[in-house]
Scaffold this motif. Structure first.
Motif, PDB file in Angstrom:
ATOM      1  N   VAL A   1      48.221  66.813  67.839  1.00 28.22           N
ATOM      2  CA  VAL A   1      49.593  67.281  67.642  1.00 28.22           C
ATOM      3  C   VAL A   1      49.523  68.641  66.950  1.00 28.22           C
ATOM      4  O   VAL A   1      48.938  68.763  65.874  1.00 28.22           O
TER       5      VAL A   1
ATOM      6  N   ARG B   1      56.655  67.175  65.115  1.00 29.09           N
ATOM      7  CA  ARG B   1      56.485  66.016  65.999  1.00 29.09           C
ATOM      8  C   ARG B   1      55.719  64.884  65.322  1.00 29.09           C
ATOM      9  O   ARG B   1      55.715  63.755  65.824  1.00 29.09           O
TER      10      ARG B   1
ATOM     11  N   VAL C   1      54.433  59.814  66.695  1.00 34.29           N
ATOM     12  CA  VAL C   1      54.480  61.149  67.295  1.00 34.29           C
ATOM     13  C   VAL C   1      55.668  61.161  68.255  1.00 34.29           C
ATOM     14  O   VAL C   1      55.790  60.271  69.113  1.00 34.29           O
TER      15      VAL C   1
END
Length: 239
Positions: A171, A176, A233
């Motif tokens: 990520v 996120r 996520v």
């Protein structure tokens, strides 16, 4: 006797300055302390620091951005009851344990100059309100002052390696990545989730997350080395 106020802090918009004016009319700057349920990545603390800096400069005030939390996952709070990850009811039940009040609303249609940040009062949920029951349940757990353990300060246990976990989960956008059971809960109920990682699949505090993930068509993964109970996520807007 500890007067308390709810105050709006919005990422990218800062603290409600009208609310700060209101509080400062009733309390000395040095007596004001900011309290939150938990820290995850420290985003709200960063917003508090930035916004209070601007406010103090504008008003000649001396408010400090010290933050006190129940659970300080990222190790940035000034004072905390714990660094453990655990489920706080307002992460799941929202208005029905928060006086029937919604999250903050801040737009030109309903909030004008000199107004507090807005909210919705969910009077239709009054028969389901658990706010006072929640406070009563907590109050029953109070202990004598000499039995209260010393709170943790920012120099407590080393904070988790958030950047390392983001890299492990591939990520790149920190917005996120939602570490901790509270943030993961909000991600799965308010956003479009992409992944869920839990430390223990059978832990009671993540049972609702497993159900929410499965309802969204996501199979949770288990990683016993995760420093939180869970991490989510959210899906990229572009993908």
């Amino acid at each position: 006797d500890a007067p308390h106020f709810s105050i709006s802090v919005i990422r990218g918009r800062g603290v409600d300055w009208c609310a700060l004016d209101h509080i400062r009319e009733r309390a000395a700057d040095a007596s004001v302390t900011f309290i939150d349920g938990w820290t995850a990545k420290g985003g709200i603390l960063g917003e508090l620091e930035r916004s209070l800096g601007d406010y103090n400069a504008s008003r000649g005030a001396e408010l400090t951005p010290d933050l006190v939390t129940l659970s300080d996952l990222c190790g940035r709070a000034s004072l905390a009851a714990s660094q453990d990850d655990y489920l706080i009811p307002s992460a799941v039940l929202n208005a029905t344990v928060s006086g029937l009040v919604s999250r903050t609303i801040l737009n030109d249609e309903v909030v004008g100059p000199g107004d507090f940040h807005g909210c919705v009062l969910f009077e239709s949920l009054a028969s389901h309100d658990l706010s006072r029951s929640f406070v009563d349940a907590v109050s029953e757990r109070f202990v004598a002052e000499d039995e209260v353990p010393a709170p943790l300060r920012a120099s407590g246990s080393p904070p988790p390696d958030l950047a390392g976990w983001m890299a492990q989960l591939k990520v790149t956008d920190p917005h996120r990545f939602k570490p901790g059971v509270g943030e993961a809960t909000r991600a799965l109920t308010r956003r479009v989730p992409e992944r869920l990682v839990v430390r223990e699949a059978e832990a009671p505090d993540v049972a609702h997350l497993v159900l929410l993930a499965e309802a969204a068509g996501i199979t949770p993964s288990v990683d016993p080395t995760l420093p939180f109970l869970a991490a989510a996520v959210i899906r990229s807007v572009s993908g």
